[in-house]
Design a protein around this motif. Structure first.
Motif, mmCIF file in Angstrom:
data_model
loop_
_atom_site.group_PDB
_atom_site.id
_atom_site.type_symbol
_atom_site.label_atom_id
_atom_site.label_comp_id
_atom_site.label_asym_id
_atom_site.label_seq_id
_atom_site.Cartn_x
_atom_site.Cartn_y
_atom_site.Cartn_z
ATOM 1 N N THR A 124 0.819 -1.211 0.000
ATOM 2 C CA THR A 124 0.000 0.000 0.000
ATOM 3 C C THR A 124 0.857 1.268 0.000
ATOM 4 N N GLY A 125 2.190 1.094 -0.013
ATOM 5 C CA GLY A 125 3.078 2.253 0.054
ATOM 6 C C GLY A 125 3.645 2.486 1.434
ATOM 7 N N VAL A 126 3.293 1.617 2.415
ATOM 8 C CA VAL A 126 3.773 1.753 3.790
ATOM 9 C C VAL A 126 4.532 0.479 4.175
ATOM 10 N N LEU A 127 5.717 0.648 4.755
ATOM 11 C CA LEU A 127 6.480 -0.479 5.285
ATOM 12 C C LEU A 127 6.681 -0.300 6.779
ATOM 13 N N ARG A 128 6.665 -1.430 7.497
ATOM 14 C CA ARG A 128 7.011 -1.419 8.916
ATOM 15 C C ARG A 128 8.413 -1.976 9.075
ATOM 16 N N LEU A 129 9.242 -1.297 9.843
ATOM 17 C CA LEU A 129 10.606 -1.718 10.119
ATOM 18 C C LEU A 129 10.680 -2.254 11.530
ATOM 19 N N ARG A 130 11.409 -3.344 11.712
ATOM 20 C CA ARG A 130 11.608 -3.909 13.044
ATOM 21 C C ARG A 130 13.092 -4.240 13.226
ATOM 22 N N GLY A 131 13.586 -4.019 14.456
ATOM 23 C CA GLY A 131 14.980 -4.311 14.752
ATOM 24 C C GLY A 131 15.887 -3.107 14.683
ATOM 25 N N ASP A 183 -1.316 4.454 11.700
ATOM 26 C CA ASP A 183 -2.095 5.335 12.573
ATOM 27 C C ASP A 183 -2.307 4.711 13.947
ATOM 28 N N GLU A 184 -2.553 3.397 13.967
ATOM 29 C CA GLU A 184 -2.775 2.717 15.239
ATOM 30 C C GLU A 184 -1.516 2.760 16.110
ATOM 31 N N ALA A 185 -0.341 2.531 15.506
ATOM 32 C CA ALA A 185 0.907 2.539 16.250
ATOM 33 C C ALA A 185 1.217 3.917 16.808
ATOM 34 N N VAL A 186 0.958 4.939 16.018
ATOM 35 C CA VAL A 186 1.218 6.309 16.459
ATOM 36 C C VAL A 186 0.230 6.735 17.532
ATOM 37 N N GLY A 234 12.237 0.139 18.738
ATOM 38 C CA GLY A 234 12.959 -0.606 17.714
ATOM 39 C C GLY A 234 12.147 -0.785 16.442
ATOM 40 N N GLU A 235 10.967 -0.154 16.390
ATOM 41 C CA GLU A 235 10.127 -0.224 15.197
ATOM 42 C C GLU A 235 9.925 1.160 14.606
ATOM 43 N N ALA A 236 9.607 1.191 13.318
ATOM 44 C CA ALA A 236 9.296 2.443 12.636
ATOM 45 C C ALA A 236 8.403 2.129 11.450
ATOM 46 N N PHE A 237 7.700 3.129 10.984
ATOM 47 C CA PHE A 237 6.902 3.023 9.762
ATOM 48 C C PHE A 237 7.425 4.040 8.759
ATOM 49 N N VAL A 238 7.447 3.646 7.495
ATOM 50 C CA VAL A 238 7.920 4.537 6.434
ATOM 51 C C VAL A 238 6.868 4.587 5.335
ATOM 52 N N GLU A 239 6.493 5.807 4.936
ATOM 53 C CA GLU A 239 5.532 6.013 3.861
ATOM 54 C C GLU A 239 6.285 6.332 2.572
ATOM 55 N N PHE A 240 6.064 5.508 1.565
ATOM 56 C CA PHE A 240 6.699 5.713 0.262
ATOM 57 C C PHE A 240 5.726 6.433 -0.666
ATOM 58 N N SER A 285 2.920 -2.947 5.182
ATOM 59 C CA SER A 285 1.991 -2.475 6.206
ATOM 60 C C SER A 285 0.906 -1.639 5.548
ATOM 61 N N SER A 286 0.250 -0.814 6.345
ATOM 62 C CA SER A 286 -0.847 0.006 5.831
ATOM 63 C C SER A 286 -0.937 1.299 6.616
#
Length: 261
Positions: A172-179, A254-257, A215-221, A248-249
């Motif tokens: 969907t243009g969103v990735l979740r990063l872990r680690g 939005d839920e994480a933030v 240790g997590e992040a979200f990135v919008e492409f 991700s989506s």
């Protein structure tokens, strides 16, 4: 504040030597600073006795074979986790891990979780030592690099279908990063994805209720095609940590933030 050379030989700890593979000193410094006067009080007794504090690490045994760092963090909820090192043997997760904590007195708190359950399995918690942890780090690095000297990549303790699921997931243009390293900021994430022309506004570092990085992040492409192309970075290293990427989506973002607002 923790720094290299803080721990020296004693009954439970040894001097910290050369830089280890996955635990930058900045992480230790971050947790030492974040604990402020409480940490200073806890370590002052060691200074008074002219004895260095022991290296704060425990060993976990009996972990589920699909265990993740977030599961260990939940199991040790309330403790400051600096690093989790899963132990592999022959390319397979052994069910053991080492966990470096924020400061020495938390080792005793972690030991109180001995034989408590993680899912359907009970987990044993043992006191460990600095040299045992670093031996495990060296063994993991050797196994990940396959003796080729290349960039180490950890074998993730999940079935092949886990990776197949990521490959088949809709983008969907969103990735979740872990680690992510706990000291990583937006600039580090932008550099990790430097080929995609992202802006600071497109990076969202996830923090817990106390404002500490998880240790997590979200990135919008810019679009789904870019996020799918960025998956080539899955399990590559940022600093000294390998990074896992997941499609991700916007809703998950939005839920994480919103959880920390």
């Amino acid at each position: 504040m923790f720094s290299r050379g803080k721990y020296a030989d004693s009954g439970n700890g040894r001097e910290m030597g050369s830089k280890r593979q996955r635990l930058p000193d900045s992480n230790l410094s971050y947790y030492g600073a974040s604990m402020g006067s409480s940490y200073a009080y806890n370590t002052s007794s060691y200074a008074y006795m002219s004895q260095p504090p022991p290296f704060p690490v425990v060993r976990l045994r009996g972990l589920p074979f699909d265990c993740l760092e977030s599961d260990v963090a939940d199991f040790l909820h309330g403790l400051d986790i600096v690093d989790v090192l899963f132990v592999h043997k022959g390319g397979r997760f052994s069910g053991e891990a080492f966990c470096v904590l924020g400061y020495p007195l938390q080792v005793d708190l972690a030991l109180q979780r001995n034989r408590q359950n993680m899912g359907r399995r009970y987990v044993e918690v043992f006191r460990s030592k600095r040299h045992e942890y670093y031996q495990a780090v060296a063994a993991e690095v050797s196994e990940m690099s396959g003796g080729s000297g290349g960039s180490p990549r950890r074998s993730v303790p999940r079935a092949r279908s886990y990776d197949d699921g990521k490959d088949a997931a809709e983008h969907t243009g969103v990735l979740r990063l872990r680690g992510l390293p706990y000291s990583a900021g937006k600039d580090d994430v932008l550099d990790f994805f430097k080929d995609f022309g992202l802006s600071e506004d497109s990076v969202h570092i996830v923090v817990n209720s106390e404002g500490r990085p998880t240790g997590e992040a979200f990135v919008e492409f810019a679009n789904a095609a870019d996020s799918k192309a960025a998956m080539v970075k899955d399990r590559m290293t940022l600093g000294s940590r390998y990074i896992e990427l997941f499609p991700s989506s916007a809703e998950e973002l939005d839920e994480a933030v919103s959880r920390v607002r």
